[in-house]
Design a protein around this motif. Structure first.
Motif, PDB file in Angstrom:
ATOM      1  N   ARG A  26       0.758  -1.204   0.004  1.00 11.48           N
ATOM      2  CA  ARG A  26       0.175  -0.044  -0.001  1.00 11.48           C
ATOM      3  C   ARG A  26       0.894   1.144  -0.027  1.00 11.48           C
ATOM      4  N   HIS A  30       0.762   4.068  -2.732  1.00 11.57           N
ATOM      5  CA  HIS A  30       0.634   5.486  -2.416  1.00 11.57           C
ATOM      6  C   HIS A  30       1.839   6.492  -3.053  1.00 11.57           C
ATOM      7  N   ASP A  57       1.847   6.834   7.678  1.00 11.10           N
ATOM      8  CA  ASP A  57       0.504   7.249   8.357  1.00 11.10           C
ATOM      9  C   ASP A  57      -0.198   5.976   8.920  1.00 11.10           C
ATOM     10  N   ARG A  58      -0.859   6.184   9.906  1.00 11.32           N
ATOM     11  CA  ARG A  58      -1.542   5.186  10.809  1.00 11.32           C
ATOM     12  C   ARG A  58      -2.215   4.072   9.560  1.00 11.32           C
ATOM     13  N   ARG A  59      -2.809   4.820   8.679  1.00  8.88           N
ATOM     14  CA  ARG A  59      -3.637   3.714   8.047  1.00  8.88           C
ATOM     15  C   ARG A  59      -2.796   2.584   6.942  1.00  8.88           C
TER      16      ARG A  59
END
Length: 222
Positions: A26, A30, A57-59
């Protein structure tokens, strides 16, 4: 009513597999999207610092069992077969559970609002260190009695004849008292009953027992 989170320990398990990891696929997607043009958060290819920060990022964080237990307060963390992990992982687990928090360099410290209730199991393939034992309430799980074992077999092998389940439970109970290297457990009672049931047995006969004994006895010496 707390969620049960299970951490299955095994040889070679490390902190990233028990605590957290980054979702690299991911992050790459991104990064490619950001280099193609500005994202909604403004982290485009012309702002490398913001772009790098956006990758963590936390995601994009994959929470493994220990981190899940710390974040989902209250929770129950089952650390299954801790004796299969090595000494270093046991020390790591002790440190995390003592503080009930974990530090993630890119995000900071995550602390449990309510410490998770932790259950450790061990089959004694090696001795767990005293430092960990001191922080535990110890309970030895005996083999179930005859009536209880019959109930367990009936639940797992409902298609088996009632007499067969009772015969196998009695035979396994007798085997456990003969000083075997590896006495059969409840799982072997279930497997043996299932094997006999598949052969159409209604009771445990000597002939059927000899043909299926490998479901209960796993050592040649035994």
């Amino acid at each position: 009513n707390a969620p049960l989170i299970r951490l299955q320990c095994y040889e070679g398990i490390d902190a990233s597999q028990a605590l957290y990891d980054w979702d690299f696929p991911r992050q790459i997607l991104h990064l490619r999207a950001a280099t193609a043009g500005p994202l909604a958060d403004g982290a485009g290819s012309d702002d490398p610092d913001r772009l790098e920060a956006s990758l963590y990022d936390r995601r994009f964080l994959l929470a493994r069992p220990i981190l899940q237990a710390l974040e989902r307060s209250p929770s129950v963390l089952l650390s299954d077969e801790i004796d299969r992990a090595d000494d270093e992982f046991e020390a790591f687990l002790l440190e995390v559970l003592a503080d009930n928090s974990v530090s993630i360099p890119e995000l900071g410290t995550i602390r449990a609002q309510s410490p998770p209730l932790v259950v450790l199991t061990s089959n004694r393939t090696r001795e767990v260190h005293d430092a960990l034992k001191r922080r535990c309430l110890y309970h030895w799980v005996e083999h179930p009695d005859f009536a209880r074992e019959v109930q367990i077999v009936t639940r797992h092998v409902p298609e088996a004849a009632d007499r067969l389940g009772r015969d196998v439970a009695a035979a396994v109970g007798a085997l456990r008292g003969t000083g075997l290297l590896n006495p059969p457990g409840v799982a072997e009672t279930i497997d043996w009953t299932r094997a006999l049931s598949m052969l159409g047995a209604q009771t445990l006969t000597l002939e059927d027992a000899q043909a299926t004994l490998g479901a209960a006895i796993k050592y040649r010496e035994d």
